[in-house]
Design a protein around this motif. Structure first.
Motif, PDB file in Angstrom:
ATOM      1  N   LEU A   1     -84.427   3.926  -5.120  1.00 46.83           N
ATOM      2  CA  LEU A   1     -84.720   3.230  -3.870  1.00 46.83           C
ATOM      3  C   LEU A   1     -83.408   2.802  -3.245  1.00 46.83           C
ATOM      4  O   LEU A   1     -82.558   2.225  -3.909  1.00 46.83           O
ATOM      5  N   TRP A   2     -83.266   3.086  -1.962  1.00 48.58           N
ATOM      6  CA  TRP A   2     -82.041   2.698  -1.252  1.00 48.58           C
ATOM      7  C   TRP A   2     -82.421   2.253   0.149  1.00 48.58           C
ATOM      8  O   TRP A   2     -82.985   3.031   0.915  1.00 48.58           O
ATOM      9  N   LYS A   3     -82.114   0.999   0.442  1.00 43.74           N
ATOM     10  CA  LYS A   3     -82.390   0.414   1.755  1.00 43.74           C
ATOM     11  C   LYS A   3     -83.847   0.622   2.165  1.00 43.74           C
ATOM     12  O   LYS A   3     -84.155   1.018   3.288  1.00 43.74           O
ATOM     13  N   GLY A   4     -84.745   0.369   1.205  1.00 40.97           N
ATOM     14  CA  GLY A   4     -86.168   0.420   1.476  1.00 40.97           C
ATOM     15  C   GLY A   4     -86.795   1.794   1.480  1.00 40.97           C
ATOM     16  O   GLY A   4     -87.988   1.919   1.749  1.00 40.97           O
ATOM     17  N   LYS A   5     -86.011   2.830   1.179  1.00 41.92           N
ATOM     18  CA  LYS A   5     -86.539   4.186   1.185  1.00 41.92           C
ATOM     19  C   LYS A   5     -86.390   4.816  -0.196  1.00 41.92           C
ATOM     20  O   LYS A   5     -85.414   4.545  -0.902  1.00 41.92           O
ATOM     21  N   ARG A   6     -87.332   5.662  -0.553  1.00 42.77           N
ATOM     22  CA  ARG A   6     -87.233   6.429  -1.790  1.00 42.77           C
ATOM     23  C   ARG A   6     -86.312   7.622  -1.539  1.00 42.77           C
ATOM     24  O   ARG A   6     -86.480   8.346  -0.560  1.00 42.77           O
ATOM     25  N   GLU A   7     -85.338   7.806  -2.420  1.00 41.75           N
ATOM     26  CA  GLU A   7     -84.374   8.899  -2.301  1.00 41.75           C
ATOM     27  C   GLU A   7     -84.518   9.850  -3.478  1.00 41.75           C
ATOM     28  O   GLU A   7     -84.918   9.453  -4.572  1.00 41.75           O
TER      29      GLU A   7
END
Length: 109
Positions: free
Chosen positions: A43-49
């Motif tokens: 998770l990075w800045k609210g998004k799944r990567e």
């Protein structure tokens, strides 16, 4: 105490560049580059990567970690690189002595 420092990099080239710098600055006695892409889910800045990374493992001493971390942050392409240290609870005494000797600043070597 000796440490294994686990670092993820964006590519084998970035891992090589950082690893060479750590050796040149005597911040690591040895680095291992695991160049087969590692799939990273996070998770990075609210998004799944979902990305591919290269793992760099550096062998160093606890008293060199802060300088090693600063060097990685200076050279790394990530805003917040993964740089985590795992203490070595035990190891071959000659290997551990070599890590300590190899990471001693040049003025003390």
């Amino acid at each position: 105490m000796a440490l294994f420092v686990y670092i993820t990099c964006s590519s084998p080239d970035e891992a090589e560049r950082i690893g060479q710098a750590l050796l040149n600055e005597r911040l690591a006695a040895c680095v291992n580059i695991l160049s087969s892409p590692v799939r990273s889910l996070y998770l990075w800045k609210g998004k799944r990567e979902d990305s591919q990374e290269t793992v760099l493992i550096a062998k160093t001493m606890e008293d060199r970690f802060a300088a090693l971390n600063r060097a990685v942050r200076r050279l790394h392409s990530y805003e917040t690189p993964c740089v985590v240290a795992l203490p070595l609870a035990a190891g071959d005494p000659e290997f551990l002595a070599w890590v300590e000797e190899s990471t001693r600043p040049a003025t003390l070597a």
